[in-house]
Design an enzyme around this catalytic site. Sequence first.
Site, PDB file in Angstrom:
ATOM      1  N   SER A   1     -27.818  20.279  51.328  1.00  0.00           N
ATOM      2  CA  SER A   1     -29.168  20.790  51.513  1.00  0.00           C
ATOM      3  C   SER A   1     -29.066  22.022  52.410  1.00  0.00           C
ATOM      4  CB  SER A   1     -30.030  19.718  52.185  1.00  0.00           C
ATOM      5  OG  SER A   1     -31.161  20.327  52.744  1.00  0.00           O
TER       6      SER A   1
ATOM      7  N   ASP B   1     -38.924  19.627  60.174  1.00  0.00           N
ATOM      8  CA  ASP B   1     -39.751  20.705  59.631  1.00  0.00           C
ATOM      9  C   ASP B   1     -41.192  20.282  59.370  1.00  0.00           C
ATOM     10  OD1 ASP B   1     -37.744  22.592  59.793  1.00  0.00           O
ATOM     11  OD2 ASP B   1     -36.893  22.035  57.858  1.00  0.00           O
TER      12      ASP B   1
ATOM     13  N   ARG C   1     -40.299  28.217  60.769  1.00  0.00           N
ATOM     14  CA  ARG C   1     -41.380  27.300  60.366  1.00  0.00           C
ATOM     15  C   ARG C   1     -42.764  27.664  60.891  1.00  0.00           C
ATOM     16  NH1 ARG C   1     -38.845  26.028  55.981  1.00  0.00           N
ATOM     17  NH2 ARG C   1     -37.010  24.724  56.301  1.00  0.00           N
TER      18      ARG C   1
ATOM     19  N   ASP D   1     -38.069  19.953  44.469  1.00  0.00           N
ATOM     20  CA  ASP D   1     -39.154  19.216  45.138  1.00  0.00           C
ATOM     21  C   ASP D   1     -40.491  19.939  45.034  1.00  0.00           C
ATOM     22  OD1 ASP D   1     -37.497  17.168  45.942  1.00  0.00           O
ATOM     23  OD2 ASP D   1     -37.174  17.969  47.964  1.00  0.00           O
TER      24      ASP D   1
HETATM   25  N1  ARG Z   1     -31.656  20.524  61.551  1.00  0.00           N
HETATM   26  C1  ARG Z   1     -32.148  21.860  61.467  1.00  0.00           C
HETATM   27  C2  ARG Z   1     -33.480  21.974  62.140  1.00  0.00           C
HETATM   28  O1  ARG Z   1     -34.085  20.983  62.383  1.00  0.00           O
HETATM   29  C3  ARG Z   1     -32.182  22.382  60.050  1.00  0.00           C
HETATM   30  C4  ARG Z   1     -33.163  21.702  59.152  1.00  0.00           C
HETATM   31  C5  ARG Z   1     -33.207  22.240  57.748  1.00  0.00           C
HETATM   32  N2  ARG Z   1     -31.915  22.130  57.160  1.00  0.00           N
HETATM   33  C6  ARG Z   1     -31.649  22.019  55.875  1.00  0.00           C
HETATM   34  N3  ARG Z   1     -30.416  21.963  55.530  1.00  0.00           N
HETATM   35  N4  ARG Z   1     -32.579  21.949  54.968  1.00  0.00           N
HETATM   36  O2  ARG Z   1     -33.950  23.032  62.428  1.00  0.00           O
END
Ligand code: ARG
Length: 392
Positions: A174, A122, A93, A14
Amino acid sequence: MKKKVVLAYSGGLDTSCIVHWLRERDYEVICFMADLGQQEDMKVLKRRAFQAGASKVFIGDLKNEFIHEFIYPAIRAGAVYEDRYLLATALGRPLIAKSLVELARKEKAGFVAHGCTGKGNDQVRIELTVNILAPELKIIAPVRDWEFRSRDEEIEYLRKNKIPIEITKKKPYSLDKNLWGVSIECGVLEDPYTEPPESAFQISRAPEKAPDRPEYVEIDFKEGIPVRLNGKQFKPQGLIERLNEIGGRHGVGRSDMVENRLVGIKSREIYEAPAGWMVHIAHRELEALVLDRQTSDFKRGIAVEYGKLIYNGLWYSPLKGALDAFINTTQQRVTGKVRLKLFKGKCACVGRKSLNSLYRKELATYTEEDEFDQKMAEGFIRITGMPYLRKE
Ligand code: ARG
């Protein structure tokens, strides 16, 4: 003059497409890669960013800041989201976003960009942070806007534009990984009734494959922060990595949950955080020994709020500072030692001690050393029961 954008570049498909996509729209693209301990080959990813068309690539080693400024406060708060998620991704983040802002200012860029989708948490965490810290910066989120509908279309786009990126074959999940844990979603996990296949897990062994003998671990805390492991002083990063190894070997720290995302949907996610859970459990048990009842009780509520705040991307909010003030006061007492027993996926506290302990054996004991005046209990119970007594 070209418009400049600083992109949070992960090195995946991406964000590699994003570099070229932005260039087609007349941006100069500066890539920023955050090292939060995800153990990837940054040199390879850096080369990839240049291949995709980045004008500059920066790697930020954020591990120490991540530990001291994000992980430690979360430990001290006892933050957990919906009882099972220790927030590894969510904690990273705001730090990534803050670093984007700093680099954008240094490079005099008017834009920042990220590769988050429009359905996840995110994007909210990154954009809220950028808005709070640098309202003047404009944000671009290409994945929300662009024309590609699948991974294959993105690969085709790179090929057509002669971008020589070796694309690894489709991964079944992912993943997001850092020092504090791994978040895993998508693929077969999208059916919440399907048990996660063993291959989905990255850093922990299946509990049934864990050693047949338990292992004991001792963690020393100083004011709510883990400082020693089995009596040995470790650097902060080393301590977390070592705990991940030990806990992972015993299958400790896995969660499987359906969680409520900020954007209103539920998602099935699995997590691994062996070090995180060991520290969290040890810290909780030490607090039980050293905090008085009311503080302890109140702090449980604060922990839930703190977990929601992290999840919801409000790290740089006034509420966070206010909660920290409370937490900091409570943590002055949280110094001591905890003994954990790890066995087949379980992590149990089997011992705790502290110079600040409020446990008084002479009051708790049922032996002749008992100093508790049991006659006091009668009046205590009568007064406690007073509001419930009806006149005959
Ligand atoms: N659901 C988790 C959060 O909101 C992880 C998000 C990222 N997960 C991922 N497999 N890319 O913090």
